[in-house]
Write an enzyme that holds these catalytic residues in place. Structure first.
Site, mmCIF file in Angstrom:
data_model
loop_
_atom_site.group_PDB
_atom_site.id
_atom_site.type_symbol
_atom_site.label_atom_id
_atom_site.label_comp_id
_atom_site.label_asym_id
_atom_site.label_seq_id
_atom_site.Cartn_x
_atom_site.Cartn_y
_atom_site.Cartn_z
ATOM 1 N N HIS A 152 37.587 45.814 39.300
ATOM 2 C CA HIS A 152 37.112 45.415 40.590
ATOM 3 C C HIS A 152 36.756 43.902 40.473
ATOM 4 O O HIS A 152 36.444 43.303 39.347
ATOM 5 C CB HIS A 152 35.886 46.062 40.779
ATOM 6 C CG HIS A 152 35.366 45.789 42.015
ATOM 7 N ND1 HIS A 152 34.391 44.801 42.230
ATOM 8 C CD2 HIS A 152 35.489 46.285 43.386
ATOM 9 C CE1 HIS A 152 34.256 44.603 43.551
ATOM 10 N NE2 HIS A 152 34.855 45.540 44.173
ATOM 11 N N GLU B 243 42.150 43.825 47.144
ATOM 12 C CA GLU B 243 40.756 43.451 47.716
ATOM 13 C C GLU B 243 40.619 41.848 47.380
ATOM 14 O O GLU B 243 40.302 41.485 46.208
ATOM 15 C CB GLU B 243 39.728 44.185 46.755
ATOM 16 C CG GLU B 243 39.769 45.416 46.891
ATOM 17 C CD GLU B 243 38.478 46.165 46.700
ATOM 18 O OE1 GLU B 243 37.915 46.886 47.402
ATOM 19 O OE2 GLU B 243 37.800 45.893 45.669
HETATM 20 P P1 13P Z 1 32.521 45.426 50.895
HETATM 21 O O1 13P Z 1 33.274 46.166 51.854
HETATM 22 O O2 13P Z 1 31.095 45.374 50.996
HETATM 23 O O3 13P Z 1 33.080 43.952 51.245
HETATM 24 O O4 13P Z 1 32.985 45.805 49.354
HETATM 25 C C1 13P Z 1 34.256 46.007 49.204
HETATM 26 C C2 13P Z 1 34.488 46.452 47.738
HETATM 27 O O5 13P Z 1 34.104 45.731 47.000
HETATM 28 C C3 13P Z 1 34.815 47.819 47.664
HETATM 29 O O6 13P Z 1 35.178 47.849 46.076
#
Ligand code: 13P
Length: 261
Positions: A99, A171
């Site tokens: 992550h 992400e």
């Molecule tokens: P947010 O949706 O709060 O931006 O976080 C996303 C995330 O880090 C999922 O792993």
């Protein structure tokens, strides 16, 4: 289910809910989404101390559970770390690896993520590898190169027999969390297309699901889920109240189903 793939929707609880809060959340979410079992695959990734209560709360794998991190070794002199054997005891399904907060706050490298991926797969877990470029890398026009490297190193050595337990989450670092800027849907489509190209090259026989995460919310979820190669949404803040998450899932499910028909 007439051959339709279930909608994949999950949340990472980060360092937010205590064990008691996680139990209450899961218990509510389980009830609220009872009618969605065949159409969706839902997952929740709580903190380590909440995993036992989480596992005792969820019935019949109604919601898959994951850990937010894992040390690749089974045991050893690694104070503060948690091993695959320890996670297996909870009967959880997923290990989240790399992550953006692990990479950028705790300085984990692609090589470390790779060891974790291989160990997670060897121990029977779904390895959920997160990848994403920083704002600086995006500005330099090297997002696709960064993603390609994170995937090629992160997944290196994964055997094709276990590759059906790999999930990927795109992400973008700049889109995550309270200071995140939601990514435009066009931009997400381009990155998912490029991620799909790399994954097809690495594992031609597998259709690895690729989730999108980073400031997913009721305003942007619909335009994100309809993008090609977006196989689900990985949500933080917008999913941390069971009622709101259930509403979000119901909001995108018809669009997901229409996209496949
Ligand atoms: P947010 O949706 O709060 O931006 O976080 C996303 C995330 O880090 C999922 O792993």
């Amino acid at each position: 289910m007439n051959g339709m793939k279930p909608l994949l929707m999950g949340t990472n609880l980060k360092m937010y809910k205590t064990a008691a809060e996680t139990q209450a959340y899961l218990s509510a979410l389980q009830t609220l989404t009872q009618d969605l079992r065949t159409d969706t695959t839902l997952f929740v990734i709580p903190s380590y101390p909440a995993l036992e209560r989480a596992a005792n709360t969820v019935k019949d794998k109604a919601i898959l559970l994951g850990a937010q991190n894992m040390h690749p070794e089974e045991q050893g002199q690694f104070t503060g770390e948690v091993s695959p054997l320890m996670l297996q005891e909870f009967g959880i399904d997923i290990v989240e690896i790399g992550h953006s907060e692990r990479r950028h706050v705790f300085h984990e490298t692609d090589e470390q993520e790779n060891k974790k991926v291989l160990s997670a797969l060897d121990h029977g877990f779904i390895a959920l590898l997160c990848a994403g470029e920083t704002a600086e890398q995006k500005a330099a026009g090297i997002a696709d190169e960064v993603l390609s490297m994170q995937l090629k190193i992160g997944l290196s050595g994964a055997r094709s027999e276990t590759a059906n337990r790999i999930w990927v989450a795109y992400e973008p670092v700049w889109a995550i969390g309270v200071n995140g800027v939601p990514a435009p849907a066009d931009y997400v489509r381009e990155r998912h297309t490029s991620i799909r190209r790399v994954l097809t090259q690495l594992f031609p026989a597998q259709e690895i699901p690729v989730l999108y995460g980073g400031s997913v919310n009721p305003q942007n979820a619909e335009e994100l889920i309809v993008q090609p190669n977006v196989d689900g949404l990985f949500t933080g803040r917008a999913a941390w109240e069971a009622e709101k998450f259930s509403v979000l899932i119901r909001q995108v499910l018809p669009l997901w189903q229409r996209k496949q028909s």
